[in-house]
Design a protein around this motif. Structure first.
Motif, mmCIF file in Angstrom:
data_model
loop_
_atom_site.group_PDB
_atom_site.id
_atom_site.type_symbol
_atom_site.label_atom_id
_atom_site.label_comp_id
_atom_site.label_asym_id
_atom_site.label_seq_id
_atom_site.Cartn_x
_atom_site.Cartn_y
_atom_site.Cartn_z
ATOM 1 N N ASP A 1 2.196 9.365 4.104
ATOM 2 C CA ASP A 1 1.587 9.790 2.844
ATOM 3 C C ASP A 1 0.455 10.787 3.035
ATOM 4 O OD1 ASP A 1 3.278 8.201 1.353
ATOM 5 O OD2 ASP A 1 1.910 6.485 1.325
ATOM 6 N N THR A 2 0.255 11.282 4.242
ATOM 7 C CA THR A 2 -0.842 12.209 4.506
ATOM 8 C C THR A 2 -0.892 13.381 3.524
ATOM 9 O OG1 THR A 2 -1.027 11.626 6.850
ATOM 10 C CG2 THR A 2 -1.802 13.815 6.215
ATOM 11 N N PRO A 3 0.219 14.024 3.166
ATOM 12 C CA PRO A 3 0.129 15.164 2.248
ATOM 13 C C PRO A 3 -0.459 14.822 0.882
ATOM 14 C CG PRO A 3 2.237 15.176 3.375
ATOM 15 C CD PRO A 3 1.592 13.857 3.686
ATOM 16 N N VAL A 39 -4.739 14.543 1.558
ATOM 17 C CA VAL A 39 -5.530 15.646 2.098
ATOM 18 C C VAL A 39 -5.295 16.859 1.215
ATOM 19 C CG1 VAL A 39 -5.342 14.755 4.450
ATOM 20 C CG2 VAL A 39 -3.723 16.478 3.670
ATOM 21 N N VAL A 40 -6.106 17.899 1.419
ATOM 22 C CA VAL A 40 -5.894 19.129 0.660
ATOM 23 C C VAL A 40 -4.528 19.682 1.022
ATOM 24 C CG1 VAL A 40 -6.726 21.458 0.267
ATOM 25 C CG2 VAL A 40 -8.362 19.602 0.587
ATOM 26 N N GLU A 86 -3.100 7.743 -15.798
ATOM 27 C CA GLU A 86 -2.051 6.794 -15.402
ATOM 28 C C GLU A 86 -1.776 6.887 -13.899
ATOM 29 O OE1 GLU A 86 -0.917 4.434 -17.065
ATOM 30 O OE2 GLU A 86 -0.891 4.942 -19.201
ATOM 31 N N GLN A 87 -2.032 8.035 -13.295
ATOM 32 C CA GLN A 87 -1.769 8.209 -11.866
ATOM 33 C C GLN A 87 -2.801 7.503 -10.990
ATOM 34 O OE1 GLN A 87 -1.341 12.525 -11.393
ATOM 35 N NE2 GLN A 87 0.885 12.297 -11.490
ATOM 36 N N GLN A 88 -3.804 6.872 -11.613
ATOM 37 C CA GLN A 88 -4.767 6.098 -10.833
ATOM 38 C C GLN A 88 -4.106 4.891 -10.177
ATOM 39 O OE1 GLN A 88 -8.975 6.494 -13.094
ATOM 40 N NE2 GLN A 88 -7.336 5.680 -14.381
ATOM 41 N N TRP A 89 -3.068 4.346 -10.807
ATOM 42 C CA TRP A 89 -2.364 3.181 -10.269
ATOM 43 C C TRP A 89 -1.101 3.697 -9.597
ATOM 44 C CZ3 TRP A 89 -4.384 3.436 -15.258
ATOM 45 C CH2 TRP A 89 -5.541 2.677 -15.459
ATOM 46 N N GLN A 90 -1.125 3.751 -8.261
ATOM 47 C CA GLN A 90 -0.061 4.436 -7.531
ATOM 48 C C GLN A 90 0.953 3.486 -6.919
ATOM 49 O OE1 GLN A 90 -2.128 7.147 -4.935
ATOM 50 N NE2 GLN A 90 -3.030 8.250 -6.644
ATOM 51 N N THR A 91 0.493 2.360 -6.401
ATOM 52 C CA THR A 91 1.383 1.309 -5.917
ATOM 53 C C THR A 91 0.736 -0.023 -6.252
ATOM 54 O OG1 THR A 91 0.372 1.049 -3.724
ATOM 55 C CG2 THR A 91 2.045 2.783 -3.946
ATOM 56 N N GLY A 122 -4.396 16.309 -4.343
ATOM 57 C CA GLY A 122 -4.797 15.274 -3.405
ATOM 58 C C GLY A 122 -4.902 13.908 -4.057
ATOM 59 N N ASP A 123 -4.738 12.842 -3.231
ATOM 60 C CA ASP A 123 -4.704 11.455 -3.711
ATOM 61 C C ASP A 123 -3.572 11.247 -4.721
ATOM 62 O OD1 ASP A 123 -6.563 10.192 -2.162
ATOM 63 O OD2 ASP A 123 -8.198 10.304 -3.594
ATOM 64 N N ASN A 124 -2.595 12.149 -4.669
ATOM 65 C CA ASN A 124 -1.395 12.062 -5.521
ATOM 66 C C ASN A 124 -1.696 12.252 -7.003
ATOM 67 O OD1 ASN A 124 1.337 12.004 -4.937
ATOM 68 N ND2 ASN A 124 1.581 9.897 -5.615
ATOM 69 N N PHE A 125 -2.794 12.922 -7.327
ATOM 70 C CA PHE A 125 -3.088 13.270 -8.717
ATOM 71 C C PHE A 125 -2.392 14.606 -9.032
ATOM 72 C CE2 PHE A 125 -6.782 10.424 -7.963
ATOM 73 C CZ PHE A 125 -6.507 9.504 -8.969
#
Length: 549
Positions: A198-200, A203-204, A443-448, A505-508
């Motif tokens: 999940d690194t991508p 990180v930037v 909503e993307q705050q809750w990822q898993t 980043g952080d999947n946002f």
């Protein structure tokens, strides 16, 4: 890449050279010393390590621990127990570092770990904070794009970074060597290093463009036959991914998290898994394998003792002990003290610069709704700093808040205090989002089920969320408000975030859709300006985010 090819050649040569060593006819005892998530803590972290109170298991106590000077001594003493030893790490040695390291592009940390004899390290996600090219510079040496700033020429790491799952798209080869084979008593032992897939997302994205991060277990399993063709049966995995236990630092009750599934998928040929990333300490058996983690910031050295069978070359016994690097028990290593002093002489004028005052300590712990005092202040600072870009709302990712802001004894905040809070040095980016996009972003705050990133929000903005609802439906419809007024789905809003999450980043990922972008000041500069303008800052009411259920 030429570096990767050259590194593999050197490793192969080392293996061939080792073949000349006579193989032991008796079991070989091997000591593996491991750390993870050092994050450039050359000095002992103020947080120490929190452990179960020996006098009362229902309570915890804080033990002063860590720092390069004490860590070096601990490693030296543990290494002296066995002539067959190797010192390894499971990633995030640099990145999100204190000012003393960050001012010099983390060169002090690389030099410190090299001096204490680190040999092999998995690449963590934070090694990519400034991009793949900068990671290779830390490995190989040379000046950064900002020029040479240290007290001596930077020659690069004397340890080898390993990145088995990180592949350069253009060549199909790994960015750095996938593994290293070391010999002890003539018996080969392979160390595979890899970071989380999940690194991508954390990180930037620009820093890892052109790289693919493959599945961790699949990568390791594909290497097992390659290693066995070279006569290797003993395999240790160094992985920058981890778990979350419920017990004390040397135990493993109720461990959960990604590492559990990864280990369960690994080929049975893997004997030991050294982990990191979650900043937790544990000493586990998962699927019959030893799985360890050593907290963070050099507060623990994991002492792993392996027995190698001279006939099969495999591991017949593996035990571990998480040794706390107590500052009261391990003396300062003089070489580390000298290294730190040389960099401090250069860093002091900036680090000690007074930037303002605050009226009370600003903690970063979140309440049940996900809001923190320090998060509010940082978001407010970023909103204030981007008013000229039309900012109406500012959002801050919690992973970028690395420390609390205590009230100094003399009441004066210094630059180093602020940098400890925000060490990434990201630009602020103000963009236009619709009301609907903002709700989707929240909503993307809750990822898993186990990974949540609650964005900290600026004054004037509020919303409610319902913990009983499934992911993707937790933000209460119609609850988004700006200065007391409902936010319509088609409203056009100017939203400020840092450059890390602005690029996804952080999947946002919703933030990638933002338009009319304007790049502003650096995040830490915004915080400094806000502190100067508000010398009586005290904790505010945590009432911007409301949780239902």
């Amino acid at each position: 890449m030429r570096f990767a090819t050259a590194a593999f050649t050197l490793l192969a040569a080392a293996v061939l050279a080792g073949c000349a060593t006579p193989r032991s006819t008796e079991p070989v005892q091997l000591k593996v010393l491991a750390i993870n998530d050092f994050h450039g803590n050359l000095k002992p972290p103020s947080s120490g390590i929190r452990i179960q109170d020996p006098a009362d298991p229902t309570k915890t106590v804080t033990v002063p621990a860590g720092g390069a000077e004490h860590l070096a001594t601990a490693v030296q003493q543990l290494r002296a127990k066995n002539p067959n030893h190797v010192f390894v790490a499971a990633g995030d040695l640099v990145g999100a570092t204190p000012l003393l390291s960050a001012l010099f592009r983390d060169e002090p940390t690389i030099e410190s770990l090299s001096a204490m004899g680190l040999q092999l390290a998995a690449v963590g996600n934070h090694e990519f904070d400034k991009g793949a090219a900068e990671l290779l510079r830390l490995q190989n040496g040379g000046c950064s794009s900002e020029g040479c700033k240290g007290p001596a020429p930077f020659t690069g790491a004397r340890f080898q970074y390993l990145a088995a799952s990180t592949v350069v798209d253009a060549t199909g080869k790994t960015l750095l060597p996938a593994y290293s084979i070391q010999r002890f008593g003539g018996i080969p032992v392979a160390f595979i290093g890899l970071t989380l897939k999940d690194t991508p997302t954390i990180v930037v994205p620009a820093g890892v463009a052109g790289l693919t991060f493959r599945d961790e277990a699949e990568t390791v399993n594909a290497l097992v036959p390659v290693l066995r063709q070279q006569g290797v049966e003993a395999i240790v995995v160094l992985i920058h991914e981890g778990g979350v236990p419920t017990g004390d630092y040397n135990a493993c009750p109720g461990i959960s998290g990604p590492i559990v599934d990864i280990v369960n998928k690994l080929d049975k040929a893997v004997d030991v898994v050294v982990t990191g990333h979650t900043h937790r300490a544990y000493n586990c058996r998962i699927d019959g394998r030893l799985v360890t983690s050593g907290d963070k910031y050099g507060t623990i050295v994991t002492e792993i003792d392996l027995t190698l069978d001279p006939g099969t070359g495999d591991v017949t016994r593996a035990v571990a002990d998480n040794v706390i690097v107590r500052t009261a028990s391990f003396a300062k290593d003089p070489r580390q003290t000298a290294l730190i002093a040389a960099y401090e002489r250069l860093a002091t004028p900036l680090a000690k610069r007074v930037v303002g005052r605050i009226g009370g300590a600003l903690p970063r712990e979140q309440n049940p709704a996900g809001e923190s005092v320090l998060g509010q202040v940082i978001a407010d600072a970023q909103l204030a700093a981007t008013q000229d870009a039309g900012a109406q709302i500012a959002l801050m990712n919690p992973g970028g808040i690395r420390a609390a802001l205590p009230l100094p004894i003399d009441g004066q905040l210094r630059y180093e205090d602020l940098f400890a809070v925000q060490p990434f040095y990201n630009n602020l980016v103000t963009m236009t989002l619709s009301g609907a996009q903002l709700q989707q972003l929240l909503e993307q705050q809750w990822q898993t089920a186990t990974r949540t990133h609650m964005l900290q929000v600026s004054r004037g903005f509020s919303y409610r969320w319902d913990a009983s609802q499934p992911m993707g439906q937790r933000v209460v419809p119609g609850s988004l408000r700006l200065n007391g007024q409902p936010i319509a789905a088609d409203a056009r809003l100017r939203v400020t975030v840092n450059s890390f999450i602005a690029s996804g980043g952080d999947n946002f990922t919703v933030l990638r859709q933002g338009t009319e972008r304007k790049t502003g000041v650096m995040d830490i500069d915004a915080l400094e300006a806000y502190v100067k303008a508000n010398p009586t800052l005290v904790p505010g009411t945590l009432d911007r985010i409301a949780r239902l259920n």
